[in-house]
Write a protein that holds these residues in place. Structure first.
Motif, PDB file in Angstrom:
ATOM      1  N   GLN A 120       0.821  -1.221   0.000  1.00  0.00           N
ATOM      2  CA  GLN A 120       0.000   0.000   0.000  1.00  0.00           C
ATOM      3  C   GLN A 120       0.857   1.274   0.000  1.00  0.00           C
ATOM      4  OE1 GLN A 120      -2.729  -0.491   3.321  1.00  0.00           O
ATOM      5  NE2 GLN A 120      -4.080  -1.767   2.080  1.00  0.00           N
ATOM      6  N   GLY A 121       1.961   1.226  -0.755  1.00  0.00           N
ATOM      7  CA  GLY A 121       2.801   2.407  -0.906  1.00  0.00           C
ATOM      8  C   GLY A 121       3.672   2.737   0.290  1.00  0.00           C
ATOM      9  N   THR A 122       3.742   1.846   1.257  1.00  0.00           N
ATOM     10  CA  THR A 122       4.589   2.085   2.435  1.00  0.00           C
ATOM     11  C   THR A 122       6.044   2.251   2.011  1.00  0.00           C
ATOM     12  OG1 THR A 122       3.122   0.768   3.822  1.00  0.00           O
ATOM     13  CG2 THR A 122       5.352   1.152   4.655  1.00  0.00           C
ATOM     14  N   LYS A 123       6.711   3.257   2.546  1.00  0.00           N
ATOM     15  CA  LYS A 123       8.101   3.519   2.191  1.00  0.00           C
ATOM     16  C   LYS A 123       9.033   2.557   2.949  1.00  0.00           C
ATOM     17  CE  LYS A 123       9.413   7.752   1.411  1.00  0.00           C
ATOM     18  NZ  LYS A 123       9.752   9.188   1.537  1.00  0.00           N
ATOM     19  N   VAL A 124       9.946   1.945   2.215  1.00  0.00           N
ATOM     20  CA  VAL A 124      10.915   1.015   2.789  1.00  0.00           C
ATOM     21  C   VAL A 124      12.300   1.360   2.256  1.00  0.00           C
ATOM     22  CG1 VAL A 124      11.618  -1.388   3.050  1.00  0.00           C
ATOM     23  CG2 VAL A 124       9.188  -0.827   2.915  1.00  0.00           C
ATOM     24  N   ASN A 125      13.272   1.448   3.150  1.00  0.00           N
ATOM     25  CA  ASN A 125      14.665   1.668   2.758  1.00  0.00           C
ATOM     26  C   ASN A 125      15.413   0.351   2.852  1.00  0.00           C
ATOM     27  OD1 ASN A 125      17.649   2.186   3.574  1.00  0.00           O
ATOM     28  ND2 ASN A 125      17.013   4.138   2.716  1.00  0.00           N
ATOM     29  N   VAL A 126      16.027  -0.055   1.748  1.00  0.00           N
ATOM     30  CA  VAL A 126      16.827  -1.277   1.730  1.00  0.00           C
ATOM     31  C   VAL A 126      18.278  -0.878   1.502  1.00  0.00           C
ATOM     32  CG1 VAL A 126      17.164  -3.564   0.726  1.00  0.00           C
ATOM     33  CG2 VAL A 126      14.876  -2.538   0.736  1.00  0.00           C
ATOM     34  N   TYR A 160       5.289  -1.823  -2.325  1.00  0.00           N
ATOM     35  CA  TYR A 160       6.000  -0.911  -1.433  1.00  0.00           C
ATOM     36  C   TYR A 160       6.733   0.153  -2.250  1.00  0.00           C
ATOM     37  CZ  TYR A 160       5.234  -4.295   2.329  1.00  0.00           C
ATOM     38  OH  TYR A 160       4.660  -5.124   3.264  1.00  0.00           O
ATOM     39  N   ASP A 161       6.967   1.298  -1.614  1.00  0.00           N
ATOM     40  CA  ASP A 161       7.753   2.379  -2.205  1.00  0.00           C
ATOM     41  C   ASP A 161       9.181   2.205  -1.687  1.00  0.00           C
ATOM     42  OD1 ASP A 161       8.929   4.690  -3.084  1.00  0.00           O
ATOM     43  OD2 ASP A 161       7.565   6.056  -2.077  1.00  0.00           O
ATOM     44  N   VAL A 162      10.080   1.714  -2.540  1.00  0.00           N
ATOM     45  CA  VAL A 162      11.388   1.238  -2.098  1.00  0.00           C
ATOM     46  C   VAL A 162      12.499   2.211  -2.473  1.00  0.00           C
ATOM     47  CG1 VAL A 162      13.033  -0.673  -2.190  1.00  0.00           C
ATOM     48  CG2 VAL A 162      10.580  -1.140  -2.381  1.00  0.00           C
ATOM     49  N   CYS A 163      13.388   2.454  -1.522  1.00  0.00           N
ATOM     50  CA  CYS A 163      14.620   3.207  -1.770  1.00  0.00           C
ATOM     51  C   CYS A 163      15.807   2.276  -1.561  1.00  0.00           C
ATOM     52  CB  CYS A 163      14.729   4.403  -0.817  1.00  0.00           C
ATOM     53  SG  CYS A 163      16.303   5.291  -0.934  1.00  0.00           S
ATOM     54  N   LYS A 164      16.671   2.185  -2.572  1.00  0.00           N
ATOM     55  CA  LYS A 164      17.849   1.311  -2.496  1.00  0.00           C
ATOM     56  C   LYS A 164      19.070   2.157  -2.134  1.00  0.00           C
ATOM     57  CE  LYS A 164      17.127  -0.081  -6.744  1.00  0.00           C
ATOM     58  NZ  LYS A 164      17.276  -0.826  -8.021  1.00  0.00           N
ATOM     59  N   GLY A 346      11.609   9.782   5.902  1.00  0.00           N
ATOM     60  CA  GLY A 346      10.311   9.125   5.751  1.00  0.00           C
ATOM     61  C   GLY A 346      10.357   7.616   5.765  1.00  0.00           C
ATOM     62  N   TYR A 347      11.530   7.035   6.065  1.00  0.00           N
ATOM     63  CA  TYR A 347      11.656   5.582   6.029  1.00  0.00           C
ATOM     64  C   TYR A 347      11.652   5.010   7.446  1.00  0.00           C
ATOM     65  CZ  TYR A 347      12.698   6.349   1.163  1.00  0.00           C
ATOM     66  OH  TYR A 347      12.617   6.731  -0.148  1.00  0.00           O
ATOM     67  N   ALA A 348      10.442   4.823   7.978  1.00  0.00           N
ATOM     68  CA  ALA A 348      10.325   4.183   9.292  1.00  0.00           C
ATOM     69  C   ALA A 348      10.637   2.700   9.192  1.00  0.00           C
ATOM     70  CB  ALA A 348       8.914   4.391   9.842  1.00  0.00           C
ATOM     71  N   ASN A 349      10.464   2.131   8.001  1.00  0.00           N
ATOM     72  CA  ASN A 349      10.774   0.719   7.765  1.00  0.00           C
ATOM     73  C   ASN A 349      12.125   0.623   7.057  1.00  0.00           C
ATOM     74  OD1 ASN A 349       8.170  -0.652   8.599  1.00  0.00           O
ATOM     75  ND2 ASN A 349       7.410   0.859   7.137  1.00  0.00           N
ATOM     76  N   GLY A 375      10.335   4.378  19.041  1.00  0.00           N
ATOM     77  CA  GLY A 375       9.629   3.134  18.781  1.00  0.00           C
ATOM     78  C   GLY A 375       8.868   3.082  17.483  1.00  0.00           C
ATOM     79  N   GLU A 376       8.888   4.147  16.714  1.00  0.00           N
ATOM     80  CA  GLU A 376       8.124   4.174  15.459  1.00  0.00           C
ATOM     81  C   GLU A 376       8.887   3.544  14.296  1.00  0.00           C
ATOM     82  OE1 GLU A 376       6.807   8.086  14.583  1.00  0.00           O
ATOM     83  OE2 GLU A 376       5.616   8.291  16.420  1.00  0.00           O
ATOM     84  N   GLY A 377      10.215   3.491  14.417  1.00  0.00           N
ATOM     85  CA  GLY A 377      11.018   2.898  13.351  1.00  0.00           C
ATOM     86  C   GLY A 377      11.241   1.422  13.590  1.00  0.00           C
ATOM     87  N   HIS A 378      11.430   0.693  12.511  1.00  0.00           N
ATOM     88  CA  HIS A 378      11.693  -0.745  12.605  1.00  0.00           C
ATOM     89  C   HIS A 378      12.860  -1.096  11.692  1.00  0.00           C
ATOM     90  CE1 HIS A 378      11.092  -5.073  12.923  1.00  0.00           C
ATOM     91  NE2 HIS A 378      11.124  -5.136  11.599  1.00  0.00           N
ATOM     92  N   LEU A 379      13.802  -1.841  12.220  1.00  0.00           N
ATOM     93  CA  LEU A 379      14.961  -2.287  11.435  1.00  0.00           C
ATOM     94  C   LEU A 379      14.978  -3.805  11.372  1.00  0.00           C
ATOM     95  CD1 LEU A 379      17.703  -1.911   9.986  1.00  0.00           C
ATOM     96  CD2 LEU A 379      18.780  -1.905  12.261  1.00  0.00           C
ATOM     97  N   HIS A 380      14.970  -4.323  10.161  1.00  0.00           N
ATOM     98  CA  HIS A 380      15.171  -5.761   9.937  1.00  0.00           C
ATOM     99  C   HIS A 380      16.547  -5.953   9.311  1.00  0.00           C
ATOM    100  CE1 HIS A 380      14.370  -9.933   8.766  1.00  0.00           C
ATOM    101  NE2 HIS A 380      14.923  -9.623   7.597  1.00  0.00           N
TER     102      HIS A 380
END
Length: 584
Positions: A120-126, A160-164, A346-349, A375-380
């Motif tokens: 759903q367009g969630t921003k994710v930084n990889v 997802y809206d992905v940033c590499k 903008g990359y909480a994920n 606590g709003e950010g998550h790192l995998h």
């Protein structure tokens, strides 16, 4: 379209009807109702846990829910069989007409088949690769590069809206060592005898190119000066040269990043001081003395007050130093600044792909992200195990040019980027991988990349033959979706459609688990099913794809071939592998 999700929605509607009829309580939460493949294919095409998860909140026995649900489901046109199994699972079989309709939808979707709005367009930084700019990328870096790039492609496919991102570790002692090593090669390029490379410097011959390039640009400008005069300039030049090589090597493997973040620029912009102030304001920084590391004898441990981050308050095993005894920042402090910068963009994920040797770094970084984002950010973190490089079963000798490792570029130049990318995804990232330079280019069913590419090429071969036999036939997916797909009745034809129907679910499951290797497994099994159907047609002419006396059956089977080709191409595209139309 994930047809499991579609059927879940249908079952939820039937449950709602049971609620309206008073068979079930009206206030049940249906969120945990699932529709999945049954554990054994002999049990049907779909199974739902609805009765099992609703029994307790409804105050009923599971079978007392399952039986009326199954009765309603049996009335649906697309369901030919529905049974209650075990304590209350409901198993369903679908009509061939449903599979024919789904095949038509697949063909009409084209390249979009398997795409999902899960994210759903969630921003994710990889963030991946992020190798120190002190030498060429190694074959070990290749695995992280492939896993990260394929994961980014997978998440994009899943909505997802992905940033590499590539994080450049261009600060600290290792780049000063690089500068001193490059300066020796610079003097060598000017004609000086440098002898053996001193211990502690980088001995690789790749730095000769850096030294020669610096000499070509600046001549003898830096010769004979004090280190303090030339080190900043040589360091910057060497980093730029090696990062250009890194970008070139990654491009050869089809890897391109959206963002390159410099550690040095972060520190120069006082980003680390900002992190310190942020944590201090929350009472998360103190001066203290850590216990000796495990394995250290007391006499080897020097107790020293340090500036510490209260990492234990966020799940870490011990508190972590963020400033060294000489006043400089630790790598951890700069990494904290980098992740805070990601969050503010903008990359909480966030997802980091690291080598297995960074395993001890995971908890502290996850703790830092929790603290810095309230606590709003998550790192995998995905850890990539080592790659064992072989040739005909024997370990490959080290590269003479690099000094003590085999470079990524050497492997790509020898076997091709498609082979490297596919093979790197044939094991889960946290499992060790053997990469045999001879076996990975074998044209045999034991070579997974060949096996899948052969299935794609075989599809194109069938379509080419059809075009030569019927020049006016339209072979695009949209046209073939209008064929009489109900003519597909053989059990292996239906089985192949069923497997194709599972592609969207595979994409979503792999995206949710951050496991791009699942795509390689799926494509291998799909290729096996297609090869099996092709072989069956060799033995039984009535099952061949091309039936000269029955053009409508031919069109239906060509539609199935096009669907297989289309799905394999879709999967390979996510993996960064070019699907081949011919194999030579």
């Amino acid at each position: 379209m994930n047809f499991y999700t579609a059927f879940r929605d249908r079952i939820v509607r039937e449950l709602a009807a049971l609620q309206d009829a008073g068979t079930l309580p009206g206030d049940l939460d249906l969120a945990n109702v699932k529709v999945e493949p049954p554990r054994e294919s002999a049990h049907g095409d779909l199974a739902t846990n609805a009765a099992m998860v609703l029994a307790k909140p409804a105050g009923m026995k599971p079978r007392d829910i399952a039986e009326p649900l199954a009765e309603r489901l049996r009335a649906l046109d697309e369901i030919t069989g529905c049974e209650v199994a075990g304590p209350g699972f409901v198993n369903m079989r679908l009509a061939n007409a449903y599979w024919a309709e789904l095949l038509g939808q697949l063909l009409q979707a084209g390249k979009a088949w398997g795409a999902s709005d899960l994210g759903q367009g969630t921003k994710v930084n990889v963030e991946y690769v992020s190798a120190n700019p002190t030498g060429p990328l190694t074959v070990g870096h290749a695995r992280g590069a492939v896993v990260g790039d394929a994961l980014a492609g997978l998440l994009a496919k899943a909505g997802y809206d992905v940033c590499k991102e590539y994080y450049v570790n261009d600060a600290g002692g290792q780049v000063d060592t690089l500068a001193r090593s490059a300066y020796l090669r610079y003097l060598e390029a000017l004609g000086e005898e440098i002898g053996e490379i001193p211990e502690g410097l980088y001995p690789g011959a790749y730095l000769k190119d850096v030294g020669q390039a610096l000499a070509a640009r600046d001549g003898a400008k830096w010769q004979g000066l004090n280190e303090s005069d030339w080190l900043p300039e040589v360091r910057a030049f060497a980093i730029d040269q090696l990062m250009a090589t890194v970008r070139d090597d990654l491009a050869a493997m089809g890897v391109e990043h959206d963002v390159f973040t410099s550690e040095r620029e972060l520190t120069q912009a006082s980003a680390v001081e900002e992190v310190l102030g942020y944590l201090e304001a929350r009472g998360l920084i103190y001066t203290g003395v850590l216990e000796p590391p495990k394995g250290k004898k007391p006499e080897d441990w020097e107790e020293r007050p340090q500036t510490l981050f209260k990492a234990t308050e966020f799940g870490d095993d011990v508190d972590r130093p963020i400033r060294k005894h000489d006043g400089s920042w630790t790598y951890f402090a700069a990494d904290m600044a980098n992740h805070l910068a990601k969050y503010r963009r903008g990359y909480a994920n966030m997802i980091n792909v690291w080598g297995a040797d960074h395993g001890g770094y995971v908890k502290r970084m996850q703790a830092a992200v929790k603290a810095l984002t309230d606590g709003e950010g998550h790192l995998h973190v995905a850890l990539c195990q080592l790659v064992k490089l072989l040739r005909a079963g024997e370990p490959v000798k080290m590269s003479k040019r690099s000094g003590n490792f085999v470079t990524l570029r050497e492997v790509v130049d020898e076997v091709g980027k498609d082979v490297v990318r596919f093979i790197m995804l044939t094991r889960k990232n946290d499992a060790q991988l053997e990469f045999d330079l001879e076996k990975v280019v074998e044209q045999s069913k034991d070579n997974p990349v060949f096996y899948v590419q052969y299935a794609h090429a075989r599809c194109h071969s069938v379509l080419r033959h059809a075009e030569s036999e019927w020049p006016d036939i339209a072979l695009d997916g949209m046209s073939l979706s209008q064929a009489q797909l109900s003519r597909l009745t053989d059990s292996e034809e239906i089985g192949l459609i069923k497997y194709l129907a599972g592609w969207p679910r595979t994409v979503e499951g792999a995206a949710e688990a951050y496991e791009p290797h699942r795509l390689a497994f799926y494509l291998h099994d799909l290729a096996a099913a297609f090869h099996g159907l092709w072989t069956k047609g060799k033995d039984d002419t009535t099952l061949r794809f091309l039936q000269p006396d029955d053009p409508e059956l031919t069109r239906a089977r060509l539609a199935l071939v096009r669907a297989v080709q289309q799905t394999i191409a879709s999967g390979l595209e996510i993996m960064g592998v070019d699907p081949l139309e011919e194999l030579r």
